[in-house]
Design a protein around this motif. Structure first.
Motif, PDB file in Angstrom:
ATOM      1  N   VAL A  52      12.719  95.072  12.462  1.00 19.56           N
ATOM      2  CA  VAL A  52      12.394  94.256  13.802  1.00 19.56           C
ATOM      3  C   VAL A  52      12.475  94.275  14.968  1.00 19.56           C
ATOM      4  O   VAL A  52      14.196  94.965  14.612  1.00 19.56           O
ATOM      5  CB  VAL A  52      12.271  92.477  12.935  1.00 19.56           C
ATOM      6  CG1 VAL A  52      11.508  92.554  11.814  1.00 19.56           C
ATOM      7  CG2 VAL A  52      14.050  92.384  13.290  1.00 19.56           C
ATOM      8  N   SER A  53      12.024  93.379  16.048  1.00 19.77           N
ATOM      9  CA  SER A  53      12.719  93.340  16.934  1.00 19.77           C
ATOM     10  C   SER A  53      14.309  92.336  17.059  1.00 19.77           C
ATOM     11  O   SER A  53      14.275  91.246  16.061  1.00 19.77           O
ATOM     12  CB  SER A  53      12.142  92.785  18.612  1.00 19.77           C
ATOM     13  OG  SER A  53      11.818  91.695  18.584  1.00 19.77           O
ATOM     14  N   VAL A  54      14.904  92.413  18.218  1.00 18.37           N
ATOM     15  CA  VAL A  54      16.538  91.713  18.572  1.00 18.37           C
ATOM     16  C   VAL A  54      15.560  90.319  18.677  1.00 18.37           C
ATOM     17  O   VAL A  54      16.124  89.323  17.669  1.00 18.37           O
ATOM     18  CB  VAL A  54      17.380  92.151  19.498  1.00 18.37           C
ATOM     19  CG1 VAL A  54      18.221  91.136  19.188  1.00 18.37           C
ATOM     20  CG2 VAL A  54      17.713  93.377  18.644  1.00 18.37           C
ATOM     21  N   GLY A  55      14.514  90.018  19.631  1.00 18.51           N
ATOM     22  CA  GLY A  55      14.016  88.180  20.339  1.00 18.51           C
ATOM     23  C   GLY A  55      13.975  88.132  18.618  1.00 18.51           C
ATOM     24  O   GLY A  55      13.592  86.877  18.284  1.00 18.51           O
ATOM     25  N   SER A  56      12.709  88.770  17.808  1.00 20.95           N
ATOM     26  CA  SER A  56      12.623  88.841  16.222  1.00 20.95           C
ATOM     27  C   SER A  56      13.654  87.774  15.577  1.00 20.95           C
ATOM     28  O   SER A  56      13.971  86.798  14.809  1.00 20.95           O
ATOM     29  CB  SER A  56      11.875  89.297  15.470  1.00 20.95           C
ATOM     30  OG  SER A  56      10.401  89.669  16.180  1.00 20.95           O
ATOM     31  N   LEU A  57      14.314  88.931  15.407  1.00 26.00           N
ATOM     32  CA  LEU A  57      16.212  88.564  15.050  1.00 26.00           C
ATOM     33  C   LEU A  57      16.779  86.892  15.509  1.00 26.00           C
ATOM     34  O   LEU A  57      16.639  85.950  14.212  1.00 26.00           O
ATOM     35  CB  LEU A  57      17.319  89.199  14.870  1.00 26.00           C
ATOM     36  CG  LEU A  57      18.191  89.138  14.446  1.00 26.00           C
ATOM     37  CD1 LEU A  57      19.463  90.645  13.952  1.00 26.00           C
ATOM     38  CD2 LEU A  57      19.224  88.195  14.832  1.00 26.00           C
ATOM     39  N   TYR A  58      16.677  86.741  16.383  1.00 26.30           N
ATOM     40  CA  TYR A  58      17.350  85.509  16.876  1.00 26.30           C
ATOM     41  C   TYR A  58      15.890  84.038  16.780  1.00 26.30           C
ATOM     42  O   TYR A  58      16.787  83.506  17.172  1.00 26.30           O
ATOM     43  CB  TYR A  58      17.544  85.858  18.860  1.00 26.30           C
ATOM     44  CG  TYR A  58      19.190  86.812  18.966  1.00 26.30           C
ATOM     45  CD1 TYR A  58      20.241  86.388  18.941  1.00 26.30           C
ATOM     46  CD2 TYR A  58      19.026  88.184  19.292  1.00 26.30           C
ATOM     47  CE1 TYR A  58      20.991  86.886  18.551  1.00 26.30           C
ATOM     48  CE2 TYR A  58      19.836  88.610  19.367  1.00 26.30           C
ATOM     49  CZ  TYR A  58      21.163  88.219  19.239  1.00 26.30           C
ATOM     50  OH  TYR A  58      22.723  88.588  19.140  1.00 26.30           O
ATOM     51  N   GLN A  59      15.250  84.537  16.675  1.00 24.69           N
ATOM     52  CA  GLN A  59      13.935  83.344  16.620  1.00 24.69           C
ATOM     53  C   GLN A  59      15.129  82.504  15.213  1.00 24.69           C
ATOM     54  O   GLN A  59      14.656  81.433  14.813  1.00 24.69           O
ATOM     55  CB  GLN A  59      12.593  84.084  15.879  1.00 24.69           C
ATOM     56  CG  GLN A  59      11.574  84.423  17.053  1.00 24.69           C
ATOM     57  CD  GLN A  59      10.356  84.645  16.981  1.00 24.69           C
ATOM     58  OE1 GLN A  59       9.981  84.134  15.985  1.00 24.69           O
ATOM     59  NE2 GLN A  59      10.040  85.277  17.501  1.00 24.69           N
ATOM     60  N   TYR A  60      15.744  83.565  14.170  1.00 22.17           N
ATOM     61  CA  TYR A  60      15.399  82.804  12.850  1.00 22.17           C
ATOM     62  C   TYR A  60      17.750  82.927  12.624  1.00 22.17           C
ATOM     63  O   TYR A  60      17.914  81.930  12.428  1.00 22.17           O
ATOM     64  CB  TYR A  60      14.980  83.946  11.748  1.00 22.17           C
ATOM     65  CG  TYR A  60      14.111  83.238  12.064  1.00 22.17           C
ATOM     66  CD1 TYR A  60      12.899  82.915  11.061  1.00 22.17           C
ATOM     67  CD2 TYR A  60      13.177  84.644  12.116  1.00 22.17           C
ATOM     68  CE1 TYR A  60      11.445  83.460  11.149  1.00 22.17           C
ATOM     69  CE2 TYR A  60      12.298  85.424  12.232  1.00 22.17           C
ATOM     70  CZ  TYR A  60      10.508  83.777  11.158  1.00 22.17           C
ATOM     71  OH  TYR A  60       9.582  83.940  11.447  1.00 22.17           O
ATOM     72  N   PHE A  61      17.773  83.201  13.089  1.00 20.98           N
ATOM     73  CA  PHE A  61      19.329  83.409  13.239  1.00 20.98           C
ATOM     74  C   PHE A  61      20.181  84.150  14.475  1.00 20.98           C
ATOM     75  O   PHE A  61      20.045  84.717  14.979  1.00 20.98           O
ATOM     76  CB  PHE A  61      19.860  85.009  12.315  1.00 20.98           C
ATOM     77  CG  PHE A  61      19.190  85.128  10.630  1.00 20.98           C
ATOM     78  CD1 PHE A  61      20.152  84.082   9.521  1.00 20.98           C
ATOM     79  CD2 PHE A  61      18.192  85.574  10.782  1.00 20.98           C
ATOM     80  CE1 PHE A  61      19.315  84.160   8.341  1.00 20.98           C
ATOM     81  CE2 PHE A  61      17.645  85.619   9.514  1.00 20.98           C
ATOM     82  CZ  PHE A  61      18.470  84.829   8.570  1.00 20.98           C
ATOM     83  N   PRO A  62      21.079  82.574  14.820  1.00 21.37           N
ATOM     84  CA  PRO A  62      21.732  82.854  15.855  1.00 21.37           C
ATOM     85  C   PRO A  62      23.237  84.071  15.963  1.00 21.37           C
ATOM     86  O   PRO A  62      23.645  84.184  17.971  1.00 21.37           O
ATOM     87  CB  PRO A  62      22.241  81.481  16.318  1.00 21.37           C
ATOM     88  CG  PRO A  62      22.767  81.307  14.566  1.00 21.37           C
ATOM     89  CD  PRO A  62      21.730  81.413  13.874  1.00 21.37           C
ATOM     90  N   SER A  63      23.438  84.406  15.047  1.00 21.38           N
ATOM     91  CA  SER A  63      24.229  85.932  15.144  1.00 21.38           C
ATOM     92  C   SER A  63      24.660  86.176  13.840  1.00 21.38           C
ATOM     93  O   SER A  63      23.842  86.098  13.025  1.00 21.38           O
ATOM     94  CB  SER A  63      25.200  85.200  15.428  1.00 21.38           C
ATOM     95  OG  SER A  63      25.847  84.050  14.096  1.00 21.38           O
ATOM     96  N   LYS A  64      25.045  87.797  14.500  1.00 18.34           N
ATOM     97  CA  LYS A  64      24.943  88.004  12.678  1.00 18.34           C
ATOM     98  C   LYS A  64      26.045  87.063  11.655  1.00 18.34           C
ATOM     99  O   LYS A  64      25.996  87.457  10.595  1.00 18.34           O
ATOM    100  CB  LYS A  64      26.372  89.923  13.353  1.00 18.34           C
ATOM    101  CG  LYS A  64      27.641  89.100  12.736  1.00 18.34           C
ATOM    102  CD  LYS A  64      28.002  91.134  13.461  1.00 18.34           C
ATOM    103  CE  LYS A  64      29.617  90.727  13.443  1.00 18.34           C
ATOM    104  NZ  LYS A  64      30.625  92.064  12.881  1.00 18.34           N
TER     105      LYS A  64
END
Length: 209
Positions: A52-64
């Motif tokens: 998935v894109s990093v943008g999609s990741l940041y939709q759900y999670f703000p950090s690692k």
């Protein structure tokens, strides 16, 4: 002092597609943690691994760290399911019979993805919400405390909270070390012997003097 990283998800996945994305991100995080450890994990690598894109990741999670916290939640649930399935089998047994069953359940729980368990227990920095994110969590303590409370007449006069702490800390330390660091060197017979010796330790501690 740098601010603590955000460890709560930005939003909950409500649709099948979004849940699949979140599941893929959590699984990718787990696999990267196992392969490379916490320090080498990054949101870019996790997103790539999940497809998935990093943008999609940041939709759900703000950090690692938020992703690692989600991995912990999932892993804890898997471990505790093993323990819960065993509780009904030993809840009515006397102490000397129940304790070995609980220790076996702890060993079985620690054998659920042991490499991931090791990373979460030993590498993950204690920052933000992760400070209290024990892998073998407080539910196990509550289960053991409830057992001791129900069998109060079988054990010596002792503070049950303290006794639970002593017993669970001992069981966790023994099973964690054996499964995560000595599995390759311990046979099934050796694990059976470990159950016997650990049970002797706990039962004698609890027994009336």
């Amino acid at each position: 002092m740098p601010p603590k990283p955000l460890t709560k998800p930005r939003k909950r996945a409500s649709q099948d597609r979004s849940r699949a994305t979140v599941d893929a991100l959590i699984e990718a995080t787990a696999r990267i943690l196992v392969k490379d450890g916490f320090d080498k994990a990054s949101t870019n690598r996790i997103a790539e691994k999940a497809g998935v894109s990093v943008g999609s990741l940041y939709q759900y999670f703000p950090s690692k760290e938020a992703l690692v916290a989600a991995v912990m939640v999932r892993h804890r649930a898997e471990l505790m399911q093993v323990v819960r399935e065993t509780v009904s089998e030993f809840a009515a047994l006397p102490v000397e019979e129940a304790v070995p069953q609980f220790i076996r359940a702890a060993i079985k729980a620690h054998r659920v993805d042991p490499k991931l368990h090791c990373v979460l227990a030993e590498q993950t920095p204690r920052t933000g919400r992760l400070e209290n994110a024990e892998v073998f969590n407080t539910e196990a303590y509550s289960i053991f405390f409830a057992y001791l409370e129900a069998h109060r007449d079988e054990i010596r006069a002792v503070d049950l909270q303290l006794a639970t702490f002593v017993c669970m800390t001992s069981i966790e330390a023994l099973t964690h070390t054996a499964v995560l660091h000595y599995t390759d060197r311990l046979s099934d017979e050796a694990f059976d012997a470990l159950v016997d010796e650990a049970s002797r330790l706990i039962v004698r501690y609890l027994s009336p003097l």
